[in-house]
Design a protein around this motif. Structure first.
Motif, PDB file in Angstrom:
ATOM      1  N   THR A  11      -3.030  -7.164  -7.336  1.00 48.93           N
ATOM      2  CA  THR A  11      -2.746  -5.895  -7.315  1.00 48.93           C
ATOM      3  C   THR A  11      -2.969  -5.451  -8.780  1.00 48.93           C
ATOM      4  OG1 THR A  11      -0.898  -4.457  -6.924  1.00 48.93           O
ATOM      5  CG2 THR A  11      -0.310  -6.351  -8.091  1.00 48.93           C
ATOM      6  N   GLU A  12      -3.252  -4.108  -8.895  1.00 53.68           N
ATOM      7  CA  GLU A  12      -3.699  -3.662 -10.180  1.00 53.68           C
ATOM      8  C   GLU A  12      -2.810  -2.405 -10.535  1.00 53.68           C
ATOM      9  OE1 GLU A  12      -5.517  -0.903  -7.593  1.00 53.68           O
ATOM     10  OE2 GLU A  12      -5.510  -3.008  -7.309  1.00 53.68           O
ATOM     11  N   HIS A  13      -2.764  -2.008 -11.856  1.00 52.78           N
ATOM     12  CA  HIS A  13      -1.973  -0.799 -12.262  1.00 52.78           C
ATOM     13  C   HIS A  13      -2.701  -0.425 -13.903  1.00 52.78           C
ATOM     14  CE1 HIS A  13       0.888   2.409 -12.804  1.00 52.78           C
ATOM     15  NE2 HIS A  13       0.984   1.906 -14.065  1.00 52.78           N
ATOM     16  N   GLY A  14      -3.514   0.443 -13.736  1.00 52.05           N
ATOM     17  CA  GLY A  14      -4.251   0.825 -15.028  1.00 52.05           C
ATOM     18  C   GLY A  14      -5.224  -0.140 -15.365  1.00 52.05           C
ATOM     19  N   TYR A  41       2.113 -12.722   0.231  1.00 53.65           N
ATOM     20  CA  TYR A  41       1.383 -12.116   1.143  1.00 53.65           C
ATOM     21  C   TYR A  41       1.164 -10.795   0.538  1.00 53.65           C
ATOM     22  CZ  TYR A  41       2.348 -15.072   5.163  1.00 53.65           C
ATOM     23  OH  TYR A  41       2.088 -16.105   6.167  1.00 53.65           O
ATOM     24  N   SER A  42       2.241 -10.034  -0.427  1.00 50.31           N
ATOM     25  CA  SER A  42       1.691  -8.849  -0.982  1.00 50.31           C
ATOM     26  C   SER A  42       2.573  -8.725  -2.156  1.00 50.31           C
ATOM     27  CB  SER A  42       2.222  -7.679   0.136  1.00 50.31           C
ATOM     28  OG  SER A  42       1.949  -6.430  -0.464  1.00 50.31           O
ATOM     29  N   ILE A  43       2.177  -8.141  -3.204  1.00 47.64           N
ATOM     30  CA  ILE A  43       2.945  -7.884  -4.444  1.00 47.64           C
ATOM     31  C   ILE A  43       2.515  -6.397  -5.050  1.00 47.64           C
ATOM     32  CG2 ILE A  43       3.122  -8.484  -7.108  1.00 47.64           C
ATOM     33  CD1 ILE A  43       2.156 -11.231  -6.397  1.00 47.64           C
ATOM     34  N   ALA A  44       3.661  -5.587  -5.106  1.00 41.77           N
ATOM     35  CA  ALA A  44       3.449  -4.214  -5.613  1.00 41.77           C
ATOM     36  C   ALA A  44       3.869  -4.186  -6.839  1.00 41.77           C
ATOM     37  CB  ALA A  44       4.464  -3.298  -4.765  1.00 41.77           C
ATOM     38  N   TYR A  45       3.167  -3.326  -7.698  1.00 42.63           N
ATOM     39  CA  TYR A  45       3.682  -3.170  -9.319  1.00 42.63           C
ATOM     40  C   TYR A  45       3.118  -1.705  -9.479  1.00 42.63           C
ATOM     41  CZ  TYR A  45       2.878  -3.882 -14.333  1.00 42.63           C
ATOM     42  OH  TYR A  45       2.739  -4.000 -15.548  1.00 42.63           O
ATOM     43  N   LEU A  62       8.407  -4.840 -10.108  1.00 46.01           N
ATOM     44  CA  LEU A  62       7.632  -5.608  -9.114  1.00 46.01           C
ATOM     45  C   LEU A  62       8.384  -5.826  -8.125  1.00 46.01           C
ATOM     46  CD1 LEU A  62       6.703  -8.461 -11.770  1.00 46.01           C
ATOM     47  CD2 LEU A  62       4.808  -6.727 -10.835  1.00 46.01           C
ATOM     48  N   LEU A  63       7.730  -5.854  -6.821  1.00 45.97           N
ATOM     49  CA  LEU A  63       8.369  -6.099  -5.636  1.00 45.97           C
ATOM     50  C   LEU A  63       7.378  -7.033  -4.992  1.00 45.97           C
ATOM     51  CD1 LEU A  63      10.193  -5.632  -3.375  1.00 45.97           C
ATOM     52  CD2 LEU A  63       8.967  -3.820  -2.626  1.00 45.97           C
ATOM     53  N   ALA A  64       7.514  -8.124  -4.460  1.00 45.74           N
ATOM     54  CA  ALA A  64       6.868  -9.195  -4.048  1.00 45.74           C
ATOM     55  C   ALA A  64       7.405  -9.711  -2.680  1.00 45.74           C
ATOM     56  CB  ALA A  64       6.612 -10.242  -4.821  1.00 45.74           C
ATOM     57  N   LEU A  65       6.435  -9.978  -1.811  1.00 49.07           N
ATOM     58  CA  LEU A  65       6.791 -10.391  -0.459  1.00 49.07           C
ATOM     59  C   LEU A  65       6.138 -11.985  -0.216  1.00 49.07           C
ATOM     60  CD1 LEU A  65       7.883 -10.132   2.609  1.00 49.07           C
ATOM     61  CD2 LEU A  65       5.619  -9.168   2.965  1.00 49.07           C
ATOM     62  N   GLY A  66       6.984 -13.001  -0.026  1.00 56.06           N
ATOM     63  CA  GLY A  66       6.393 -14.284   0.327  1.00 56.06           C
ATOM     64  C   GLY A  66       6.785 -14.743   1.652  1.00 56.06           C
ATOM     65  N   SER A 112       2.994  -5.998   4.064  1.00 55.16           N
ATOM     66  CA  SER A 112       3.098  -5.214   2.712  1.00 55.16           C
ATOM     67  C   SER A 112       4.416  -4.968   1.971  1.00 55.16           C
ATOM     68  CB  SER A 112       2.298  -4.145   2.802  1.00 55.16           C
ATOM     69  OG  SER A 112       0.845  -4.078   3.523  1.00 55.16           O
ATOM     70  N   ALA A 113       4.408  -5.067   0.847  1.00 53.07           N
ATOM     71  CA  ALA A 113       5.474  -4.753  -0.200  1.00 53.07           C
ATOM     72  C   ALA A 113       4.998  -3.306  -0.908  1.00 53.07           C
ATOM     73  CB  ALA A 113       5.793  -5.528  -0.968  1.00 53.07           C
ATOM     74  N   VAL A 114       5.371  -2.304  -0.890  1.00 49.76           N
ATOM     75  CA  VAL A 114       5.250  -1.152  -1.635  1.00 49.76           C
ATOM     76  C   VAL A 114       6.076  -0.379  -2.534  1.00 49.76           C
ATOM     77  CG1 VAL A 114       3.189  -0.588   0.130  1.00 49.76           C
ATOM     78  CG2 VAL A 114       5.801   0.157   0.565  1.00 49.76           C
ATOM     79  N   ILE A 115       5.628   0.346  -3.405  1.00 45.19           N
ATOM     80  CA  ILE A 115       6.680   1.132  -4.385  1.00 45.19           C
ATOM     81  C   ILE A 115       6.007   2.412  -4.369  1.00 45.19           C
ATOM     82  CG2 ILE A 115       7.667   1.398  -6.780  1.00 45.19           C
ATOM     83  CD1 ILE A 115       6.779  -1.703  -6.894  1.00 45.19           C
ATOM     84  N   THR A 116       6.777   3.450  -4.141  1.00 45.62           N
ATOM     85  CA  THR A 116       6.620   4.664  -4.360  1.00 45.62           C
ATOM     86  C   THR A 116       7.546   5.426  -5.464  1.00 45.62           C
ATOM     87  OG1 THR A 116       8.028   5.976  -2.894  1.00 45.62           O
ATOM     88  CG2 THR A 116       6.211   5.055  -1.757  1.00 45.62           C
ATOM     89  N   PRO A 117       7.151   6.637  -5.735  1.00 41.29           N
ATOM     90  CA  PRO A 117       8.016   7.306  -6.890  1.00 41.29           C
ATOM     91  C   PRO A 117       9.517   7.756  -6.361  1.00 41.29           C
ATOM     92  CG  PRO A 117       5.876   8.301  -6.853  1.00 41.29           C
ATOM     93  CD  PRO A 117       5.888   7.369  -5.852  1.00 41.29           C
TER      94      PRO A 117
END
Length: 374
Positions: free
Chosen positions: A45-48, A94-98, A103-107, A150-155
């Motif tokens: 997962t990427e950010h910037g 399985y999924s990592i949100a950043y 951070l929010l991750a699903l294993g 999926s793990a996701v982060i929104t505003p």
């Protein structure tokens, strides 16, 4: 007169092109560099300009690991399973949100008498590390349990996305929202576009975000007398778990499936297959969905994985493996280029991430690779 001159020029060029036996030049191959991250990469997962690499360290006391790539710097991120959760020590990401802060991750790790996946939820930050928070068994398990993907982060907040035994029939799409890190609550899909019905079975398999919206992609199956039709589909909320609508993706052929997606502030690019061939769709946030034309004829089927498509400059880019050889497909509606890979990555392609600086990271087989597309 100017229009006539332009028309004459276009006609002349067309005749010259038709009379020429020259084939378009073969595009140069993509050169990849292997990136040593100390263990098997499984998710990106990427950010910037930062990329998080979720790792699987086979045989270690704590199997899941995490490393942050930031330019030339590499920083291991602490991963802290709860001692009360034996499956957390064996989890595979399985999924990592950043989002640059949290951070929010699903294993998940297979276990129990039936080897079902035992899901684990992790939260934290790059500074504090990932901490696992045990959930009650029925949060993700039980006789009507489905899958998570999926793990996701929104505003507007965080979410976990998956499926669950249907309110009426089959499986419904499922959304979990946090009451706290220690308690995630599955939301009721009844009477929304996430609910399956006797005539339409819902089947998402991947999730991402667009602003405050959640975006799920997969397929839906239409059922009628003597009819079973599977078509690629997208489910789109207005804000977190509110205002869901379903979009059947156009030109589904005899059978189609959306596999992954990535979104800009105004639209999403969806990749999948139609009749076992690579397909790409462009879905506007406030407008229709369009299937991209002229996409190269590359086999993609049920068992193949596709990393999310990306936008590089004014082109869409999709990475795909054909016969375990990595290909980079780039272009836009009706005009596409396929570039082979120069040495390096082989095997199934499972994930990819593109930084703002233009570095492209790829998981192929059990290795991480990096290149810069031009």
């Amino acid at each position: 007169m100017r229009r006539l001159a332009v028309a004459a020029l276009v006609g002349t060029l067309a005749i010259l092109a038709a009379c020429s036996d020259d084939k378009p030049p073969t595009p140069p191959p993509v050169a990849w560099t292997k990136v040593d991250v100390g263990a098997e990469p499984v998710v990106l997962t990427e950010h910037g300009d930062q990329v998080l690499v979720g790792l699987r360290h086979r045989g270690a006391k704590v199997v899941p690991e995490l490393v942050l790539l930031d330019g030339d710097q590499r920083k291991p991120i602490a991963v802290k399973p709860n001692p009360a959760s034996p499956y957390a020590f064996e989890a595979i990401w399985y999924s990592i949100a950043y989002d640059g802060k949290q951070l929010l991750a699903l294993g998940g790790a297979a276990g129990g008498a039936h080897s079902n996946v035992r899901w684990t939820v992790w939260t934290g930050s790059v500074q504090t590390g990932l901490v696992e928070h045990p959930q009650e068994f029925n949060t993700f398990g039980g006789q009507t349990a489905g899958a998570l993907f999926s793990a996701v982060i929104t505003p507007s907040g965080r979410a976990l996305l998956g499926s669950w035994g249907g309110v009426e029939t089959g499986n419904d799409a499922a959304v979990w929202l946090p009451e706290s890190d220690a308690k995630w609550i599955r939301q009721n899909p009844a009477k929304t576009a996430l609910q399956s019905t006797p005539s339409l079975l819902v089947g998402p398999s991947f999730g991402t975000t667009l602003g405050d919206s959640l975006v799920l992609v997969g397929s839906q199956v239409r059922l009628a007398p003597n009819v079973v039709a599977q078509e690629a589909a997208v489910w789109w909320s207005t804000k977190l778990n509110q205002g869901w609508r379903a979009i059947a993706l156009p030109e589904p052929g005899n059978r189609s499936q959306a596999v992954t997606a990535s979104c800009t502030p105004t639209s999403c690019l969806v990749s999948g297959y139609v009749d076992n061939k690579l397909a790409l769709w462009h879905v506007e946030r406030s407008g229709p969905a369009k299937r991209m034309t002229g996409v190269p004829d590359i086999p993609v089927g049920d068992k193949d994985k596709l990393p999310p498509p990306m936008v590089v400059g004014d082109k869409f880019v999709q990475i795909v493996a054909q016969d375990n050889k990595v290909k980079v497909v780039s272009g836009y509606d009706g005009s596409w280029t396929v570039r082979e890979s120069s040495g390096g990555p082989e095997g199934p392609v499972t994930d990819a991430a593109l930084t703002d600086a233009g570095k492209l990271y790829l998981i192929a087989g059990t290795s991480l690779w990096q290149t810069t597309l031009n």
